[in-house]
Design an enzyme around this catalytic site. Structure first.
Site, short mmCIF file in Angstrom:
data_model
loop_
_atom_site.label_atom_id
_atom_site.label_comp_id
_atom_site.label_asym_id
_atom_site.label_seq_id
_atom_site.Cartn_x
_atom_site.Cartn_y
_atom_site.Cartn_z
N ASP A 146 0.96 -1.16 -0.19
CA ASP A 146 0.08 0.06 -0.09
C ASP A 146 1.03 1.33 -0.11
OD1 ASP A 146 -2.40 1.44 0.16
OD2 ASP A 146 -2.10 1.78 2.28
N GLU A 173 0.67 5.66 0.83
CA GLU A 173 0.06 6.94 0.90
C GLU A 173 0.72 7.92 0.05
OE1 GLU A 173 -2.74 7.01 2.40
OE2 GLU A 173 -2.65 5.21 3.62
N GLU A 184 -5.96 18.60 2.97
CA GLU A 184 -6.88 17.36 2.62
C GLU A 184 -6.41 16.12 2.67
OE1 GLU A 184 -6.33 19.56 -1.52
OE2 GLU A 184 -6.19 20.04 0.68
N HIS A 194 -5.43 6.44 7.43
CA HIS A 194 -5.03 5.38 6.21
C HIS A 194 -3.62 5.05 6.42
CE1 HIS A 194 -8.88 5.06 3.59
NE2 HIS A 194 -8.97 6.27 4.58
N ASP A 203 -3.04 -0.68 6.98
CA ASP A 203 -3.84 -1.03 6.11
C ASP A 203 -3.30 -2.45 5.11
OD1 ASP A 203 -5.50 1.10 6.32
OD2 ASP A 203 -4.71 2.32 4.28
#
Length: 226
Positions: A8, A10, A53, A151, A156
């Site tokens: 994963d 980010e 954000e 997250h 994750d």
């Protein structure tokens, strides 16, 4: 046994073609679809700002990433860890797109899309028309989400490993049944643990065998008597 890598990322945003960068990579090694405990995890200096954000999603700010290695410094280690094995991710095209943009920028070979295993595609095929986010799948499979406040890529991955196991057949992976010569027809159950650990052999005792025979006697034409 088959080795795969579940991973994963980010990022600072949604589009690597518009300058968004990877800030975290996590990858778990699976053998026989079960985690071995080996992992690759790194935070990365994106060499740019981290929009508010994006920080709300993964919890990282620009200050958190200052002094971390740049992608070019960790690229070789990541490629060495993943090797040539299949790569599993949820919404894998997103992660492949970002990693390949970063690898190309660093002058490293990009990931072959033929290695991609997308658990989102698997979930959509199994549960058409239903929510298939990682959170939704964890709830559907009763996987604990209590630690998932943001997250985080490594968490994750651990959640997705549990989801992937459910999507590929459930929690009895590695279980086999065998009857040994000279064993009087008594079956032993072998559970093959990952990463080269010894086989765990379970042999029923006399009480368990008697209980099974009593149960079978109540059945009409049981296959155990064939």
């Amino acid at each position: 046994m088959k080795r795969t890598i579940l991973f994963d990322t980010e990022t600072t945003g949604l589009d690597p073609l518009k300058g968004d960068r990877v800030i975290e990579i996590a990858a778990l090694e699976l053998v026989g679809d079960l985690p071995t405990g080996r992992n690759f995890h790194v935070l990365i200096d994106p060499e740019r700002d981290v929009p508010e954000e994006a920080s709300r999603v993964h919890g990282f700010t620009r200050a958190d990433l200052e002094g971390k290695p740049k992608f070019a410094e960790v690229a070789s280690g990541f490629l060495e860890f993943v090797g040539d094995d299949p790569l599993i991710a949820h919404n894998a095209r997103f992660d492949f797109g970002f990693l390949n943009a970063e690898l190309a920028r660093a002058g490293q070979p990009v990931l072959d899309m033929g290695r991609m295993v997308d658990t989102l595609d698997m979930a959509r095929e199994r549960f058409p028309g239903m929510p298939n986010s990682l959170d939704a799948l964890c709830r559907r499979f009763s996987i604990d989400l209590s630690e998932r406040t943001t997250h985080n890529a490594l968490l994750d991955c651990r959640l997705l490993a549990a989801v992937y196991l459910e999507l590929t057949g459930g929690r009895q992976r590695g279980l086999s049944l065998a009857v040994e010569d000279g064993g009087g027809g008594i079956a032993t159950y072998d559970y093959v643990r990952p990463a080269g650990h010894a086989v765990v052999r379970v042999t029923p005792d006399a009480a368990e065998i008697a209980a099974h025979e009593t149960f079978v006697a109540r059945l009409s034409s049981p296959l155990w008597n064939d």
